[in-house]
Design an enzyme around this catalytic site. Structure first.
Site, mmCIF file in Angstrom:
data_model
loop_
_atom_site.group_PDB
_atom_site.id
_atom_site.type_symbol
_atom_site.label_atom_id
_atom_site.label_comp_id
_atom_site.label_asym_id
_atom_site.label_seq_id
_atom_site.Cartn_x
_atom_site.Cartn_y
_atom_site.Cartn_z
ATOM 1 N N SER A 684 0.803 -1.220 0.000
ATOM 2 C CA SER A 684 0.000 0.000 0.000
ATOM 3 C C SER A 684 0.836 1.270 0.000
ATOM 4 C CB SER A 684 -0.923 0.008 1.217
ATOM 5 O OG SER A 684 -0.158 0.042 2.407
ATOM 6 N N LYS A 727 -6.932 3.063 8.263
ATOM 7 C CA LYS A 727 -6.066 4.131 7.774
ATOM 8 C C LYS A 727 -6.749 5.488 7.881
ATOM 9 C CE LYS A 727 -3.679 1.024 4.563
ATOM 10 N NZ LYS A 727 -3.458 0.645 3.148
#
Length: 786
Positions: A684, A727
């Site tokens: 990511s 996140k």
């Protein structure tokens, strides 16, 4: 007192206080006298050929009684005979003549002498009406029943008094024959009215009759029980003798019979019941010295102690269940709704099998406490089994009975502790299960957590199936990455990503603060903490997805406050923003942007970890060199590959990005992720690395208010990643205003609360050019994206 029927004569008489006995008129009795004063009084009466007044002591323990220590009404009696006994005592025979009442005590030495009133009446002058006749009949009926119940009284007593017509004499003679309490005898002595005396005797006799009836019932019951016990004892002794001849033990026979009865009570399948009864027969036929007998007893004990057919039966109320879940937990709406769905379906059908929920989330978000709330909402028993570090398959399935010291697995042990076949069963830390040469516990759990198979889960020790289909299984994990795919396929995963700042504040105010105040022996009035102060603790002293550290910080404050209350002897401690550092020290974290200003070559990325989401600053430095690429920060293989893919894309599109085409020949690129001691890996960071490198090569600053996540391909496409909710919450904690996420992750924002989404500007990216448009500061002369 009614005294109209009496002639009253005043007399001076010697007085003897009697201990423990009462004397009535017309009563002839002998008793022993030992006190010197009493012997002197008797000798005076004999010398003067006079009567003597006998009064009963109130407390028989007093050796030297005064006037207040004996009753004032007694019996004037004639001393008929005296006999000296060895030891200084004198036995005296007296006859009661009439009632006497002490007017005053004339002297107390060498004997008690009293001025008394003697009450004499003529029986012929007593007026007997129908009321008195009725009272006499009642007395005679009472006496007859009393004699029939009391085998210590001769039936001839009734005949002796049946011809007495004088009511006064009747009562006195009856009282002299029967054994009453001293207080009751005194009541009769002090009752001068004849009818009242009959009533008083009637009441006393009724009380005594009631007591005799109760005594008779108790006696009959005891005799019956004794007869039964004697019979059983006799039969048991005979049985023991027979068993001794056969080499058997009576206690063993009782134990065998108990095993049989218990097994039949469980109503198992016929083949299972027969198998277990065969084991009981084997035990019965074994020699007491057999080494196998202990193991077989242990096996049967486990069998009869398991909840084969015992269930918790609760009145399912979905409204009450919702109230319990809301009371115990703030937020976590997805989890609550799934639990309420199960409860609603359970109310509609009883055939539905228990679900297997897997609560996945960072530490401290309340996974274990949710399982406890489920048991409370369903009104079921709760058991917990920790799987952290479990390596031996036998802990799940148990040991086979062929081994010495074999025992059932922890599943069976937990079901025994639960006491019912439908508890809420928590498998804690299922992602921490490991395997070695002793087997694979995760594979053993497949049978337990498969709704189609656990209807007949078989432990190696028991060797008979136990139905686990009605158990509500709940498992917890920090991540699903380490859970084997076949095991994960059996479970319904519910993610608990973490809490927002506002949720943490509410949890602290509603649950953590009252809990810690109570545990430290204080009351809420003793410690004053405001909502703003809790907010500061959340922002500057904790950085976590859950609330475990927040609870520790609150506990630290309460401990210090308790210490002040004890030391300074104060009632209230007020904690505010001004003195918070005195309790927790200087702030440990900052609640603002990761970067204070727009910088070249520095981009903020978002990462997922087992303990929640985090923000990462990725730094890139360009120096003259020979085209080397250096990666630091203890990066994993995936992140290194992402960096190489980003640089390949930049080289292929250098002209479009306004970067010198041969930068890779005479420039060294150093990519660094701070906090190098912490391992970092995951697909990511490609977008963030590419942005930081392009920023450094094009000398274009990166917007400090932007955070991003996503993976990049060699063609510049932005690929979706996981952990979006975690996140986003991490970026929200750091005060970031704009987040760039892959376009295909747009649907994942449904899990994020509306309050958080309102504070953040989300941009959805399909390729790296769209990322650069949002991340890099426009208007820079060296960067203009086409």
């Amino acid at each position: 007192m009614e005294k109209n029927n009496y002639e009253i004569h005043k007399k001076t008489l010697p007085l003897i206080p009697l201990r423990g006995i009462s004397i009535f008129p017309f009563m002839v009795i002998h008793f022993d006298v030992g006190r010197e004063k009493s012997i002197n009084a008797l000798e005076k009466a004999m010398l003067d050929e006079s009567s003597i007044l006998l009064c009963t002591q109130i407390d028989p323990k007093i050796d030297n009684p005064k006037e207040e220590d004996f009753y004032s009404v007694g019996t004037i009696s004639k001393v008929k005979q005296m006999l000296k006994l060895p030891g200084g005592n004198t036995r005296v025979l007296v006859e009661g003549l009439s009632r006497g009442k002490v007017i005053k005590i004339l002297k107390e030495e060498p004997f008690i002498e009293a001025e008394a009133e003697e009450y004499i009446y003529d029986p012929l002058e007593i007026k007997k009406d129908k009321t008195m006749e009725a009272a006499i009949r009642l007395i005679m009926a009472d006496l007859d029943e009393y004699i029939s119940l009391n085998n210590k009284i001769s039936p001839e007593v009734f005949m002796a008094v049946s011809d007495i017509e004088d009511p006064g004499r009747l009562v006195d003679i009856i009282a002299s024959y029967l054994v009453f309490k001293i207080e009751d005898n005194q009541r009769l002595l002090e009752t001068f009215d004849f009818y009242e005396r009959l009533e008083t005797l009637h009441g006393i006799l009724n009380e005594e009759i009631e007591l005799l009836r109760i005594e008779d019932k108790i006696d009959q019951r005891v005799k019956k029980q004794m007869n039964k016990v004697q019979k059983e004892y006799y039969l048991k002794e005979q049985m023991k003798a027979i068993q001794r001849e056969l080499g058997q033990d009576a206690e063993s026979e009782e134990e065998i019979e108990e095993y049989r009865e218990k097994i039949k009570e469980f109503h198992m399948d016929k083949d299972i019941e027969e198998r277990l009864l065969k084991e009981v027969d084997r035990l019965n036929q074994m020699s007491p010295n057999s080494p196998e007998i202990g193991m077989l007893r242990t096996y049967l004990d486990w069998i009869i102690e398991l909840p084969w057919n015992l269930e918790s039966t609760a009145n399912i109320d979905i409204k009450r269940s919702r109230e319990i879940l809301d009371e115990d937990h703030f937020g976590l709406e997805d989890v609550k709704e799934r639990i309420l769905e199960f409860i609603a379906l359970k109310k509609l059908t009883s055939t539905m099998k228990g679900p297997i929920l897997c609560l996945v989330g960072p530490p401290g978000v309340g996974k274990t406490s949710i399982a406890k709330s489920i048991s409370k909402a369903l009104d079921r028993n709760f058991v917990r089994m920790s799987l952290g570090g479990v390596r031996d398959e036998a802990e799940i399935r148990g040991h086979r009975r062929t081994y010495i010291g074999s025992m059932p697995g922890r599943i069976i042990d937990s079901m025994k502790k639960a006491g019912t076949k439908n508890p809420v069963f928590l498998f804690d830390e299922i992602d921490k299960v490991s395997s070695d040469y002793r087997g694979d516990p995760a594979s053993a759990l497949l049978e337990v957590l498969d709704p189609e198979q656990n209807v007949d889960f078989t432990d190696h020790f028991l060797e008979v199936p136990l139905d686990l289909s009605k158990v509500f299984f709940v498992t917890t994990a920090n991540t699903i990455g380490s859970i084997p795919a076949p095991l994960l396929d059996r479970m319904e995963v519910i993610r608990i990503s973490g809490y927002t700042e506002e949720e943490k504040i509410q949890i602290a105010l509603r649950y953590l603060l009252p809990k810690q105040i109570k545990e430290h022996g204080l009351e809420e009035k003793n410690v004053q903490i405001s909502k703003d102060l809790i907010k500061d603790i959340v922002s500057f002293y904790t950085r976590e997805a859950g609330v475990r550290n927040l609870e520790r910080e609150i506990a630290s404050i309460i401990r210090k406050a308790a210490k002040r209350i004890v030391e300074e002897e104060i009632d209230v401690v007020r904690i505010n923003r001004g003195n918070l550092s005195n309790y927790l020290g200087a702030p440990r974290f900052r609640y603002d942007l990761v970067e204070k200003e727009n910088q070249i070559g520095v981009a903020t990325g978002l990462a997922w970890t087992e303990v929640g989401g985090e923000t990462l600053s990725i730094e890139v430095n360009i120096v003259k060199g020979t085209g080397k690429i250096q990666l630091t920060g203890k990066l994993g293989d995936v992140m290194k590959e992402s960096a190489m893919a980003a640089i390949s894309y930049i080289r292929a599109n250098a002209s479009m990005l306004h970067i010198e085409a041969d930068f890779y020949k005479d420039m060294d690129i150093h990519i660094h992720v701070p906090e190098g001691a912490i391992p970092k890996d995951g697909p990511s960071a490609g977008v963030t690395m590419a942005t930081a490198v392009i920023s450094a090569l094009s000398n274009s600053p990166v917007n400090k208010d932007v955070a991003m996540t996503g993976e990049i391909t060699l063609r510049g496409r932005v690929l979706p990643v996981g952990g979006i909710k975690e996140k986003v919450l991490a970026a929200h904690r750091m005060g970031i205003g704009k987040i760039l996420i892959p376009y295909e992750n747009k649907r994942d924002l449904e899990e994020v609360s509306e309050k958080v989404k309102k504070k953040i500007d989300f941009k959805f990216m399909k390729n790296i050019n769209e990322v650069l448009d949002e991340a890099l500061i426009k208007g820079n002369e060296k960067y203009e994206n086409n």
